[in-house]
Design a protein around this motif. Structure first.
Motif, short mmCIF file in Angstrom:
data_model
loop_
_atom_site.label_atom_id
_atom_site.label_comp_id
_atom_site.label_asym_id
_atom_site.label_seq_id
_atom_site.Cartn_x
_atom_site.Cartn_y
_atom_site.Cartn_z
N TRP A 47 4.87 6.79 6.41
CA TRP A 47 3.73 6.22 5.68
C TRP A 47 3.75 6.51 4.19
O TRP A 47 3.27 5.71 3.40
CB TRP A 47 2.41 6.70 6.29
CG TRP A 47 2.15 5.98 7.57
CD1 TRP A 47 2.26 6.49 8.84
CD2 TRP A 47 1.78 4.61 7.74
NE1 TRP A 47 1.98 5.52 9.75
CE2 TRP A 47 1.68 4.35 9.12
CE3 TRP A 47 1.53 3.57 6.85
CZ2 TRP A 47 1.32 3.12 9.63
CZ3 TRP A 47 1.18 2.33 7.36
CH2 TRP A 47 1.08 2.11 8.73
N TRP A 48 4.28 7.65 3.79
CA TRP A 48 4.30 7.98 2.36
C TRP A 48 5.57 7.47 1.69
O TRP A 48 5.52 7.04 0.55
CB TRP A 48 4.24 9.49 2.15
CG TRP A 48 2.87 10.10 2.14
CD1 TRP A 48 2.18 10.49 1.03
CD2 TRP A 48 2.05 10.40 3.26
NE1 TRP A 48 0.98 11.02 1.42
CE2 TRP A 48 0.87 10.98 2.78
CE3 TRP A 48 2.20 10.24 4.63
CZ2 TRP A 48 -0.14 11.40 3.61
CZ3 TRP A 48 1.18 10.66 5.47
CH2 TRP A 48 0.03 11.22 4.95
N ASP A 49 6.72 7.57 2.37
CA ASP A 49 7.99 7.31 1.70
C ASP A 49 8.61 5.95 2.00
O ASP A 49 9.40 5.46 1.21
CB ASP A 49 9.01 8.40 2.11
CG ASP A 49 8.54 9.79 1.73
OD1 ASP A 49 7.72 9.92 0.79
OD2 ASP A 49 8.99 10.75 2.36
N LYS A 50 8.26 5.34 3.13
CA LYS A 50 8.97 4.12 3.51
C LYS A 50 8.08 2.89 3.63
O LYS A 50 8.49 1.80 3.25
CB LYS A 50 9.71 4.35 4.83
CG LYS A 50 10.83 5.37 4.68
CD LYS A 50 11.61 5.54 5.94
CE LYS A 50 12.78 6.49 5.80
NZ LYS A 50 12.58 7.74 5.19
N ALA A 51 6.90 3.03 4.17
CA ALA A 51 6.05 1.87 4.44
C ALA A 51 5.43 1.33 3.16
O ALA A 51 5.11 2.07 2.23
CB ALA A 51 4.93 2.25 5.42
N SER A 52 5.26 0.02 3.14
CA SER A 52 4.50 -0.63 2.08
C SER A 52 3.10 -0.83 2.62
O SER A 52 2.93 -1.37 3.73
CB SER A 52 5.11 -1.98 1.72
OG SER A 52 6.39 -1.79 1.19
#
Length: 138
Positions: free
Chosen positions: A130-135
């Motif tokens: 959720w912090w590093d990969k998802a938009s």
């Protein structure tokens, strides 16, 4: 990457809240972005306060007053809330709870682990996604 303003954790057990907060801190998630509520009614109230901010919800299924099952259904039926990512974090590994949660729009479902190291690992997984990969845009 999410510009996370708030992480709302709906959890009625004080010991679990403390362990979750410690695991968040162990994953460099600052305490000041974490809000705790202890039932589904308070969760809905808190979401209304964070109307225009990115938020992710950790939701326990077994809480007093309005439980997580009811809160999830209500959140996903409301236009102003249905976009909010919901992560079930419950002691229940009941197949029906898992199926029903996904049916009502949960983003993912975790059964609470018995070991603290596993909790830290779950939080790391959530943070990585959720912090590093998802938009995500609210």
């Amino acid at each position: 990457m999410v510009n996370l303003t708030s992480l709302i954790i709906a959890e009625d057990d004080a010991d679990d809240r403390l362990l979750i907060e410690d695991a968040m801190n162990d994953n460099d998630i600052p305490s000041d972005c974490i809000e705790f509520v202890d039932d589904g009614d308070k969760l809905i109230e808190k979401l209304a306060e964070f109307k225009d901010k990115p938020v992710i919800v950790f939701l326990d299924l077994n809480m007093p007053r309005k439980d997580g099952r009811q809160a999830l259904k209500e959140i996903k039926e409301e236009d102003q809330f249905k976009h909010i990512p919901i992560i079930i974090f419950s002691t229940s590994s009941n197949e029906e709870d898992i199926k029903t949660s996904y049916k009502h729009g949960v983003n993912t479902y975790f059964t609470k682990p018995s070991k603290y190291s596993e909790l830290v690992e779950i939080i790391a997984t959530v943070k990585s996604y959720w912090w590093d990969k998802a938009s995500y845009i609210c």
